[in-house]
Design a protein around this motif. Structure first.
Motif, short mmCIF file in Angstrom:
data_model
loop_
_atom_site.label_atom_id
_atom_site.label_comp_id
_atom_site.label_asym_id
_atom_site.label_seq_id
_atom_site.Cartn_x
_atom_site.Cartn_y
_atom_site.Cartn_z
N GLY A 1 -43.67 -18.83 -6.59
CA GLY A 1 -42.97 -18.50 -5.36
C GLY A 1 -41.51 -18.15 -5.52
N ARG A 2 -40.85 -18.73 -6.53
CA ARG A 2 -39.40 -18.58 -6.64
C ARG A 2 -38.97 -17.11 -6.79
NH1 ARG A 2 -35.69 -18.08 -10.36
NH2 ARG A 2 -37.11 -18.33 -12.12
N LEU A 3 -39.58 -16.39 -7.73
CA LEU A 3 -39.20 -14.99 -7.95
C LEU A 3 -39.61 -14.11 -6.77
CD1 LEU A 3 -39.99 -14.59 -11.75
CD2 LEU A 3 -37.75 -14.86 -10.65
N LEU A 4 -40.77 -14.41 -6.19
CA LEU A 4 -41.21 -13.67 -5.00
C LEU A 4 -40.17 -13.79 -3.89
CD1 LEU A 4 -43.35 -12.32 -3.13
CD2 LEU A 4 -44.24 -14.63 -2.73
N ILE A 5 -39.73 -15.01 -3.63
CA ILE A 5 -38.77 -15.22 -2.54
C ILE A 5 -37.42 -14.61 -2.88
CG2 ILE A 5 -37.52 -16.99 -1.23
CD1 ILE A 5 -40.56 -16.45 -0.46
N ASP B 1 -32.90 -14.39 9.15
CA ASP B 1 -32.16 -15.62 8.84
C ASP B 1 -33.06 -16.86 8.99
OD1 ASP B 1 -29.94 -14.05 8.35
OD2 ASP B 1 -29.02 -14.45 10.31
N GLU B 2 -33.89 -16.85 10.03
CA GLU B 2 -34.80 -17.97 10.28
C GLU B 2 -35.83 -18.11 9.16
OE1 GLU B 2 -38.38 -18.31 13.32
OE2 GLU B 2 -36.45 -18.38 14.36
N GLU B 3 -36.38 -16.99 8.70
CA GLU B 3 -37.37 -17.05 7.61
C GLU B 3 -36.79 -17.69 6.36
OE1 GLU B 3 -40.24 -13.20 8.20
OE2 GLU B 3 -38.36 -12.93 7.12
N GLU B 4 -35.53 -17.40 6.09
CA GLU B 4 -34.93 -17.91 4.86
C GLU B 4 -34.82 -19.43 4.85
OE1 GLU B 4 -31.38 -15.72 3.80
OE2 GLU B 4 -32.42 -13.81 4.04
N VAL B 5 -34.78 -20.06 6.02
CA VAL B 5 -34.69 -21.52 6.07
C VAL B 5 -36.03 -22.19 6.40
CG1 VAL B 5 -32.23 -21.52 6.62
CG2 VAL B 5 -33.91 -21.59 8.48
N THR B 6 -37.07 -21.38 6.60
CA THR B 6 -38.39 -21.96 6.93
C THR B 6 -39.39 -21.57 5.83
OG1 THR B 6 -38.89 -20.08 8.40
CG2 THR B 6 -37.97 -22.08 9.42
N THR B 7 -40.14 -20.50 6.06
CA THR B 7 -41.22 -20.14 5.13
C THR B 7 -40.70 -19.79 3.74
OG1 THR B 7 -41.15 -17.89 6.06
CG2 THR B 7 -42.86 -19.38 6.90
N TYR B 8 -39.56 -19.11 3.64
CA TYR B 8 -39.04 -18.75 2.32
C TYR B 8 -38.65 -19.99 1.54
CZ TYR B 8 -38.74 -13.74 3.46
OH TYR B 8 -39.01 -12.44 3.77
N ARG B 9 -37.99 -20.92 2.22
CA ARG B 9 -37.56 -22.15 1.53
C ARG B 9 -38.79 -22.89 0.98
NH1 ARG B 9 -33.53 -25.67 4.79
NH2 ARG B 9 -32.11 -24.07 4.02
N ALA B 10 -39.84 -22.99 1.78
CA ALA B 10 -41.05 -23.69 1.33
C ALA B 10 -41.74 -22.94 0.19
CB ALA B 10 -42.02 -23.88 2.49
N ALA B 11 -41.88 -21.62 0.32
CA ALA B 11 -42.58 -20.83 -0.70
C ALA B 11 -41.82 -20.83 -2.02
CB ALA B 11 -42.81 -19.41 -0.21
N SER B 12 -40.49 -20.92 -1.97
CA SER B 12 -39.70 -20.89 -3.20
C SER B 12 -39.93 -22.12 -4.07
CB SER B 12 -38.21 -20.73 -2.88
OG SER B 12 -37.70 -21.91 -2.30
N THR B 13 -40.49 -23.18 -3.50
CA THR B 13 -40.76 -24.41 -4.27
C THR B 13 -42.12 -24.37 -4.95
OG1 THR B 13 -41.79 -25.61 -2.43
CG2 THR B 13 -39.37 -25.75 -2.63
N LEU B 14 -42.94 -23.38 -4.63
CA LEU B 14 -44.30 -23.31 -5.18
C LEU B 14 -44.32 -22.53 -6.48
CD1 LEU B 14 -46.18 -22.51 -1.86
CD2 LEU B 14 -45.92 -24.75 -2.96
N VAL B 15 -45.32 -22.82 -7.32
CA VAL B 15 -45.51 -22.06 -8.56
C VAL B 15 -45.70 -20.59 -8.18
CG1 VAL B 15 -47.03 -21.70 -10.54
CG2 VAL B 15 -46.52 -24.03 -9.77
#
Length: 181
Positions: free
Chosen positions: A94-98, A78-92
């Motif tokens: 990153g969205r599909l990876l996340i 749950d913590e990852e989804e609001v920290t590293t995942y949220r940030a990575a999803s904004t990167l080129v």
């Protein structure tokens, strides 16, 4: 047990020249990797203990694993989804990876639910399935997501993690039965 060691990340030269914040980002990434390694070791130990427990020890081994799922694994996801995942999803890139990684969280939580609703050998097998799924999953976090975040000049892991960076260190110290050297 498979231990995924993260490959050395070759950062572009301009990132070496920025400020101490990238050095602290590298330290935070290393803390996350160490936290993942401790989680893999704990999950391996707990699921193996349940699988190999004589009948008289199965209830205690199961309770220990169930407590670990509740106190460590589910909050970590749950913590990852609001920290590293949220940030990575904004990167080129990153969205599909996340999106795929969040789907793996759903799978891991489903396996935990199947463990909880099972008894005996089936519960032990579901426990080991959680271990195998998490081991693979955290390897992708270490080897794909963290390097993606470290290589993005617009991302500060210390900002992304915020209060969670301190908690990673706390989790490593207080929620795992192991010793650091």
């Amino acid at each position: 047990m498979t231990v995924h060691s993260a490959p050395a990340v070759d950062l572009p030269q301009h990132l070496h020249d920025t400020d101490a914040h990238h050095a602290s980002d590298a330290e935070i990434a290393q803390q996350v990797r160490e936290h993942h390694a401790a989680m893999v070791a704990d999950l391996d130990r707990l699921t193996t203990a349940l699988r190999d427990a004589p009948e008289s020890d199965q209830a205690a081994a199961r309770a220990s694993l169930e407590e670990w799922f509740e106190a460590v694994l589910v909050p970590h996801a749950d913590e990852e989804e609001v920290t590293t995942y949220r940030a990575a999803s904004t990167l080129v890139g990153g969205r599909l990876l996340i999106e795929a990684m969040v789907r793996e969280h759903v799978l891991i939580k489903r396996l935990v639910a199947l463990f909880r609703s099972s008894e005996g050998a089936a519960a032990a097998a579901y426990g080991r399935a959680v271990f195998e799924a998490f081991d693979s999953h955290q390897g992708k976090e270490n080897d794909v997501i963290l390097p993606l975040l470290l290589a993005a000049p617009q991302v500060s892991l210390s900002t992304v993690m915020g209060a969670h960076a301190h908690q990673v260190g706390e989790h490593t110290d207080h929620h795992h039965e192991h010793h650091h050297h």
